[in-house]
Design an enzyme around this catalytic site. Structure first.
Site, PDB file in Angstrom:
ATOM      1  N   TYR A  20       0.835  -1.215   0.000  1.00 30.23           N
ATOM      2  CA  TYR A  20       0.000   0.000   0.000  1.00 30.23           C
ATOM      3  C   TYR A  20       0.866   1.261   0.000  1.00 30.23           C
ATOM      4  O   TYR A  20       0.614   2.215  -0.741  1.00 30.23           O
ATOM      5  CB  TYR A  20      -0.938   0.005   1.207  1.00 30.23           C
ATOM      6  N   ARG A  61       1.641   7.019  -6.674  1.00 27.51           N
ATOM      7  CA  ARG A  61       0.460   7.861  -6.907  1.00 27.51           C
ATOM      8  C   ARG A  61       0.754   9.309  -6.524  1.00 27.51           C
ATOM      9  O   ARG A  61       0.424  10.238  -7.278  1.00 27.51           O
ATOM     10  CB  ARG A  61      -0.715   7.326  -6.095  1.00 27.51           C
ATOM     11  N   ARG A 112     -11.305  13.699   1.672  1.00 28.36           N
ATOM     12  CA  ARG A 112     -12.330  12.892   2.366  1.00 28.36           C
ATOM     13  C   ARG A 112     -13.604  12.760   1.539  1.00 28.36           C
ATOM     14  O   ARG A 112     -14.360  11.808   1.707  1.00 28.36           O
ATOM     15  CB  ARG A 112     -12.645  13.510   3.727  1.00 28.36           C
ATOM     16  N   GLU A 146     -14.307  -0.261   6.523  1.00 31.75           N
ATOM     17  CA  GLU A 146     -14.193   1.031   5.831  1.00 31.75           C
ATOM     18  C   GLU A 146     -15.468   1.229   5.011  1.00 31.75           C
ATOM     19  O   GLU A 146     -15.947   0.289   4.381  1.00 31.75           O
ATOM     20  CB  GLU A 146     -12.955   1.002   4.940  1.00 31.75           C
TER      21      GLU A 146
HETATM   22  C1  3EB Z   1      -7.723   6.452   5.697  1.00 37.01           C
HETATM   23  O1  3EB Z   1      -8.562   7.258   6.088  1.00 37.01           O
HETATM   24  C2  3EB Z   1      -8.233   5.063   5.398  1.00 37.01           C
HETATM   25  O2  3EB Z   1      -5.320   5.420  -0.311  1.00 37.01           O
HETATM   26  O3  3EB Z   1      -6.888   6.105  -1.649  1.00 37.01           O
HETATM   27  C3  3EB Z   1      -9.328   5.612   2.667  1.00 37.01           C
HETATM   28  C4  3EB Z   1      -9.669   6.157   1.417  1.00 37.01           C
HETATM   29  C5  3EB Z   1      -8.061   5.093   2.855  1.00 37.01           C
HETATM   30  C6  3EB Z   1      -8.726   6.183   0.371  1.00 37.01           C
HETATM   31  C7  3EB Z   1      -6.495   5.730  -0.531  1.00 37.01           C
HETATM   32  C8  3EB Z   1      -7.132   5.117   1.806  1.00 37.01           C
HETATM   33  C9  3EB Z   1      -7.468   5.665   0.578  1.00 37.01           C
HETATM   34  O4  3EB Z   1      -6.517   6.736   5.588  1.00 37.01           O
HETATM   35  C10 3EB Z   1      -7.687   4.473   4.159  1.00 37.01           C
END
Ligand code: 3EB
Length: 321
Positions: free
Chosen positions: A125, A132, A198, A313
């Site tokens: 990840y 990215r 978000r 999630e």
């Molecule tokens: C977080 O809040 C949880 O890497 O694109 C949530 C949404 C999360 C998108 C991403 C990762 C991603 O960090 C993980």
């Protein structure tokens, strides 16, 4: 490049193996390995609003209809992903920019072996996040251009992604006052922060009479500030994920971003819930059905998540009409 009069910009099969992306009958199609059995699978269709132009360029499959552009790509299993992730994202961002669909508002990343280490000992990840982030820094350096996203596990290997973009001027990134913006996470979560907002608000087009405002909510977990909470407690993590979405969509947070439009958990029309342990799905299902309106379309997937300690999630789409 074939002009096609087809009703879809992109089709994603949540299924039992990875395939594509390919253009089939003029429509980009991507199969992602997210289901254990074909019975659990489903298909997501992004409808087109006009004549679709589709094509493939440098491994990225794409389609546009004058309003939105869809792109999909795939990174084959590899010892490290930083370079392929950077290249794939740079290609997609470049294709979007040259076609005039500069504003990416939603991205899905499905990452095989997400919590395993790559050949260099960096978690896959985090390796993906590095590539990215480099692509966004090079092609879209403004934080206002950071899209809503999900970054979750997959059952097969390799990384698939797909995204939606709009013509300029319709999108606004939304942050949650309870959470540090992911693109400002401290380095302990990886050498480059995850590139996502978000949520993204998408305004209707001026030409759209009575069009609905939409908010695309990113994958949301039990994170406060930048820390994962309620380690080992799936019920508390699920309740906190829902509370985070409730705060994100609270009327005060929407107006703080200079927006009007959908607000509150009751405006969530679609939700997708990722659950690390299959055995936790019944409990998570009950909590989500209690929290969202009866009409919300909720789907559940059993995959790993981007931090080892996260058990659930939740993402979705809110609209007010
Ligand atoms: C977080 O809040 C949880 O890497 O694109 C949530 C949404 C999360 C998108 C991403 C990762 C991603 O960090 C993980």
């Amino acid at each position: 490049m074939n002009p096609e009069e087809f009703p879809a910009l992109g089709v994603i099969n949540y299924t039992t193996r990875h395939l594509g992306p390919v253009i089939r009958d003029g429509i980009p199609q991507l199969d992602i390995h997210m289901s254990h059995t074909t019975r659990d699978g489903f298909t997501e269709v992004w409808p087109a609003q006009g004549t679709v132009l589709s094509g493939e360029d440098r491994g990225i499959v794409h389609a546009r209809d004058g309003v939105h552009m869809f792109c999909a790509g795939r990174m084959a299993p590899a010892p490290a992903y930083v370079k392929t992730a950077r290249d794939a994202y740079m290609t997609a961002l470049d294709l979007l920019a040259s076609a005039g669909y500069t504003d990416v508002f939603r991205v899905w990343n499905v990452i095989g072996r997400i919590n395993d280490d790559n050949a260099e000992g960096l978690e896959i990840y985090r390796d993906f996040c590095r590539g990215r982030a480099e692509a966004f820094e090079a092609c879209a350096p403004e934080t206002s251009q950071i899209p809503a996203a999900s970054g979750v596990g997959a059952l097969g290997e390799g990384i698939s992604f797909y995204l939606l973009a709009a013509r300029p001027g319709r999108t606004t990134s939304i942050e949650n006052p309870l959470q540090v913006p992911a693109y400002r996470y401290p380095v302990r979560y990886g050498p480059k922060s995850p590139t996502f907002a978000r949520a993204t608000h998408l305004r209707p087009r001026p030409a759209e009479a009575n069009g609905a405002d939409r908010i695309y909510v990113s994958g949301t977990a039990a994170i406060r500030g930048h820390e994962s909470l309620h380690i080992g407690d799936v019920e508390a993590q699920c309740r906190m994920s829902l509370a985070n979405i409730a705060r994100l969509l609270a009327p005060g947070n929407i107006t703080r971003h200079g927006l009007s439009g959908p607000a509150g958990l009751t405006s969530m029309r679609q939700a997708r819930v990722y659950v690390r342990e299959q055995a936790d799905i019944p409990l998570v299902r009950r909590l989500c059905h209690e929290a969202f309106p009866a009409a919300t379309d909720i789907s559940f997937l059993n995959v790993d998540l981007c931090r080892r300690e996260l058990l659930v999630e939740i993402e979705g789409i809110a609209h007010d009409q």
